[in-house]
Design an enzyme around this catalytic site. Structure first.
Site, PDB file in Angstrom:
ATOM      1  N   HIS A  59       0.862  -1.179   0.000  1.00  0.00           N
ATOM      2  CA  HIS A  59       0.000   0.000   0.000  1.00  0.00           C
ATOM      3  C   HIS A  59       0.895   1.225   0.000  1.00  0.00           C
ATOM      4  CE1 HIS A  59      -3.052   2.890   1.097  1.00  0.00           C
ATOM      5  NE2 HIS A  59      -3.975   1.978   0.869  1.00  0.00           N
TER       6      HIS A  59
ATOM      7  N   ARG B 132      -6.745  10.567  -0.716  1.00  0.00           N
ATOM      8  CA  ARG B 132      -6.369  11.093  -2.033  1.00  0.00           C
ATOM      9  C   ARG B 132      -7.593  11.297  -2.908  1.00  0.00           C
ATOM     10  NH1 ARG B 132      -2.912   6.808  -3.839  1.00  0.00           N
ATOM     11  NH2 ARG B 132      -3.367   5.748  -1.883  1.00  0.00           N
TER      12      ARG B 132
END
Lengths: 643, 354
Positions: A252, A272
């Site tokens: 990740h 994000r």
């Protein structure tokens, strides 16, 4: 003999090993099919690692953008997996996940809503449209709690009809399976221990569903809990099943790197998706420098366009922060290696300067809470420090896409969720794992039940196999000269983290294999202090065996695959190679040794491959395959003209 | 960069145990669970402790740290003084299995007894329509990570094993509240069930559960109190029942409020004129006024007072060094029951008339 006679025995139709999303969904299905079902949970009921999933569950319901449908989802999944996915699994997943999500509402789930009262869907890396059903940023918890409560409601039905909660479905909490027992090539049972008492237990069952999750505990920086020791992978191997795609691990891109105690904990991608940007120590928004050619069409190359996208996604390209995870992880890695990282060895993830504080708290409540409590960082005021962390294994048990039945020589063994391989190809899109659990959990549970219906006689557990399993389980307690299991685990994590990590090289991988062989000798002599009651040292000593064999599979396959694709990056072979796209690396066990074989990928059906642009396929397929595709298209055109 | 700190960790099982002393390295930014892990990796490999996510999301590592119920993974070492001894003990309300691990099956039994979500008839999957503002109320309770700290701290069961039979505890009250507030739940008697079968009436709202909740769920204010209030409306609360009993003794004969106490008890109906109270024959105007307004569930509960501590800021005696299980008698060790009649300071209204 006396030891085996005293072992507690249970008879079940279906035993589900693992109580995360996939396991619970499989168990619900088996119970609904009328089978007596046991759920084996390594932790307490409801604590499974599924709770960690934050972003959401991907399903093309089209609630937010009505142009979304299963074909688009299928395309995104294949693209994300760099076309190495088992196409049939990706197809079933894209088609069935909306029903699986809607079904959860009938179990009592409460997803966030759109204005017109439907399930809200959010943007996520790699998904063309807003697609992730979510509950704030605790979707995994909602999913596990909902399934847990559905199981309770089934137990209440059984209590009302049959007089006992446990009549047809029972949860064995804090129970670990150490061995599958076979009768010839058929699964006959599962052997393990109760964590609390250290007593052994034997489940006699003709069908076993593996839903044990991943392998992250073999890595130093990981978001995975202690349970993630590759148990299901190893059990399957030892039972004669095969593993595929073990070289593909997802790191990740944004795990916490500060403070050290919580290194590895994930910062959801939705930070994000909601406007968060990545910056290096010079304050530069660096992701624009890392957009690969294959993604130029979908991703913006300047800040102005990227920022417009949040408001007007139809007329602007996406911000590069939303590139697939491996691209983002690699970009962060490069920035840190180039000396532009933070003091703790990550980069900055900044949402504070992008959204008002109230909005951040509303959209990302548990992120806010987590950073405040664990790191004393206020994400509405200052940027987070993030870096790559081992998160998910794409590889796993090779299964029949429709039924989840394991390939190889064993029968009666099924796998679903992270422990199964193929669905995500070389890289998984965020949000696809929660829907994967539901779709294939249901399928494997249902097919385990129908496997029973056509089974002429129940397989029998042999005394020899049982005695051998008991002996293996007790061995670490009986030795007092071997090494401490915690030190062995640290050494294993160092080998995997340093040599089989996010960026790989031939020399290092070969070195890793040598060190894993040494570790194998040491693990065979591990000793655990203390008694059998709730003894974590003993439990780890038993898990090490599994971690080791699975790590060997990963290292071997990583050395073999001479290209970079998705979750496998070779510094010495930095490009994707279309020839390698046609190959799955399959691991099996020969005696004690891991054997690696090449196997051709199944060929996509014409109507599925027809969903893609030729230009896009050109980046992935060999010339030979492209010629086939062209022939297919001209056939279709001719047919159309003929009509 | 690490410093050595003094830890005391309870080691033992259901047959007993004691606090053991450890000097452990502590580094910047670590939490208590890190220290437990360091102990496991060094001097105490068989130290039993539950944990999973290490991020405050799974609720496994519940323990009592310096007597406070907390998650080990969410308790930063920087919250203690350098030279402070950190004492780690298992949850007190549940039977010890080993070391820091307790048998929490009580909670799972209660979960099983709580009626599940009832899907609305005739609404197909995919056709569920709910507004965000309506689901948010239930969503607050669905944040629960089932760490059982609220169950552990609840005094109804913490020192009263016998109450466990009839009392489900805060975790399951908010489960009931969650379903009660679910826009599409087809079952309509969640509150009544909470009162009659889950022991909601035992709760006297000391808010300890809210205080320890690591998810900051307002268990009492948003879950328990609204359920109690609405259930009071429907005459099931023992306080209201008691009020009507006292009242019926005829000490306040102005009105005859019996089964109609819905309006009588809470809203002080003036059906036959004049004021009445369900609090008995008090003539104190302040008590009367208080009784008029019914029971004020929103009152500010006084914060617990700080106990007398020694020079080190510790209680002179901890439960763990105390010579018997559970709390000492609030009446003192020299008092045995039943008391001899001559020790009673009770005057009978008729017989003892002078």
């Amino acid at each position: 003999m006396t030891t085996t006679n005293r072992i507690e025995r249970h008879h079940y139709d279906v035993v589900v090993i693992g109580a995360g999303g996939a396991g619970l969904r499989a168990a619900i299905e088996a119970r609904l099919a009328g089978k007596k079902t046991a759920i084996i949970s390594k932790s307490l009921f409801g604590k499974a690692h599924t709770v960690m999933a934050e972003g959401g569950a991907a399903a093309a319901m089209g609630n937010v953008n009505s142009r979304d449908n299963w074909q688009v989802h299928f395309r995104d999944t294949m693209r994300g997996g760099k076309f190495l996915n088992n196409f049939r699994m990706a197809e079933l997943h894209a088609k069935e996940s909306p029903q699986r999500i809607w079904e959860l509402e009938t179990y009592g789930a409460l997803f966030d809503r759109t204005k017109d009262g439907k399930i809200s869907q959010r943007n996520f890396g790699g998904h063309e449209y807003p697609r992730l059903a979510h509950v704030g940023d605790r979707t995994g918890l909602e999913l596990i709690r909902t399934l847990q409560q559905k199981i309770v409601s089934l137990q209440q039905e059984d209590k009302a009809n049959l007089g006992s909660y446990d009549a047809r479905i029972k949860v064995f909490a804090e129970t670990t399976i150490t061995e599958l027992l076979l009768d010839g090539d058929k699964v006959a049972g599962a052997f393990g221990y109760y964590r609390e008492s250290g007593e052994f237990v034997l489940f006699e069952a003709p069908a076993v569903v593996l839903a044990t999750g991943g392998v992250g505990r073999s890595y130093k920086v990981t978001s995975n809990s202690w349970e993630y020791t590759g148990d299901g992978h190893a059990l399957a191997l030892r039972a004669g099943a095969t593993l595929i795609n073990m070289e593909f691990l997802q790191f990740h891109p944004t795990g916490m790197v500060w403070p050290p105690s919580v290194k590895g904990i994930l910062v959801t991608e939705s930070v994000r998706g909601d406007g968060g940007v990545l910056k290096n120590s010079e304050g530069k928004r660096f992701m624009f420098d890392y957009v690969p050619d294959v993604f130029r069409k979908q991703y913006a190359d300047n800040e102005a366009e990227a920022d417009r996208w949040y408001k007007d996604p139809d007329n602007n390209r996406r911000p590069p922060e939303l590139l697939p995870r491996d691209e983002v992880a690699r970009a962060i890695n490069s920035e840190v290696k180039a000396g532009r990282g933070t003091p703790a060895g990550g980069v900055y993830l900044d949402i504070a300067s992008r959204l008002p504080a109230d909005e951040i708290r509303r959209r990302l409540p548990s992120m806010y809470h987590q950073f405040k409590e664990l790191a004393d960082v206020d994400i509405t005021k200052e940027p987070m420090e993030v870096g790559p962390t081992c998160h998910y294994v794409m590889g796993g048990v090779e299964v029949d896409p429709d039924s989840g039945a394991a390939f190889g020589s064993v029968r009666g063994l099924f796998a679903a969720g992270e422990v199964s391989g193929g669905m995500h190809g070389s890289n998984r899109l965020g949000g696809n794992s929660l829907s994967d659990l539901l779709v294939f959990g249901k399928r494997s549970g249902g097919h385990a039940a129908s496997y029973l219906d056509q089974l002429p006689a129940r397989p029998k557990v042999s005394m020899e196999a049982l005695e051998a399993a008991v002996e293996t389980a007790l061995a670490p307690l009986q030795r007092d000269t071997g090494e401490n299991p915690y030190h062995l685990q640290q050494d294993l994590q160092a080998v995997m983290g340093d040599l089989v990590g996010i960026i790989r090289r031939e020399g290092e991988l070969a070195d890793a294999l040598g060190r894993l062989a040494e570790l194998r000798e040491r693990v065979a002599k591990v000793s655990a202090a203390g008694g059998r009651r709730y003894n974590p040292g003993w439990h780890l000593a038993l898990d090490l065996r599994n971690m080791l064999v699975v790590s060997e599979c990963t290292a071997k396959a990583a050395l073999e695959r001479q290209e970079s694709r998705g979750g496998h990056t070779r510094e010495d072979f930095p490009a994707m190679d279309p020839k390698w796209r046609r190959v799955n690396l399959v691991c099996s066990l020969e005696g004690d040794a891991v054997r690696l074989a090449h196997k051709p990928l199944p060929r996509m059906r014409p109507e599925l491959i027809g969903l893609f642009d030729r230009a896009e396929l050109g980046k992935y397929l060999t010339d030979e395959e492209l010629a086939d595709f062209d022939a297919l298209v001209s056939d279709a055109d001719a047919e159309e003209a003929g009509n | 960069m690490g410093t050595k700190r003094h830890f005391r960790v309870w080691r033992g099982d259901e047959n007993g145990g004691d606090l053991q002393d450890y000097q452990v390295e502590v580094n910047e930014g670590e939490v208590v669970l890190d220290i437990i892990h360091r102990l496991q990796a060094t001097e105490a490999p068989d130290l039993a402790c539950r944990w999973n996510c290490k991020a405050g999301k799974c609720g496994s590592c519940s323990m009592e740290i310096n007597g406070m119920p907390k998650l080990g993974c969410m308790t930063r070492m920087s919250t203690f003084e350098e030279n402070e001894t950190v004492t780690v003990t298992p949850l007190r309300t549940f039977p010890v299995v080993r070391d820091l691990v307790t048998d929490v099956s009580f909670n799972y039994e209660k979960a099983r007894e709580t009626p599940a979500f009832a899907p609305p008839a005739g609404v197909a999957p995919g056709d569920y329509r709910m507004q965000q503002v309506d689901v948010e109320r239930s969503q607050e309770f669905r944040k629960c990570i089932e760490c059982f700290l609220c169950q552990n701290v609840c005094h109804v069961v913490r020192d009263h094993e016998e109450n466990k039979q009839a009392f489900s505890g805060p975790r399951y009250f908010i489960r009931a509240a969650e379903l009660d507030m679910h826009p599409l739940d087809a079952k309509t008697d969640r509150k009544e069930y909470a009162q009659s079968d889950m022991g909601l009436g035992f709760c006297n709202i000391t808010k300890c559960c809210t205080e320890v909740c690591p998810e900051h769920i307002k268990i009492t204010d948003n879950g328990i109190i609204p359920m109690k209030e609405r259930v009071v409306d429907r005459r099931y609360d023992p306080l209201v029942w008691l009020g009507s009993k006292i009242f019926r003794r005829g000490q306040v004969p102005q009105t005859s409020v019996t089964s109609a106490s819905h309006s009588g008890a809470v809203h002080s109906s003036t059906a036959k004129g004049g004021l009445h109270s369900h609090a008995g024959g008090s003539h104190d105007p302040r008590a009367e006024a208080q009784a008029q307004s019914g029971v004020n569930w929103h009152r500010e509960v006084p914060r617990p007072t700080v106990p007398a501590v020694d020079a080190n800021g510790r209680l002179p005696l901890t439960e763990l060094t105390f010579d018997r299980a559970a709390a000492p008698s609030p009446f003192g060790d020299d008092v045995t029951f039943p008391l001899p009649p001559e020790h009673l300071n009770f005057a009978h209204p008729e017989q003892d008339k002078h």
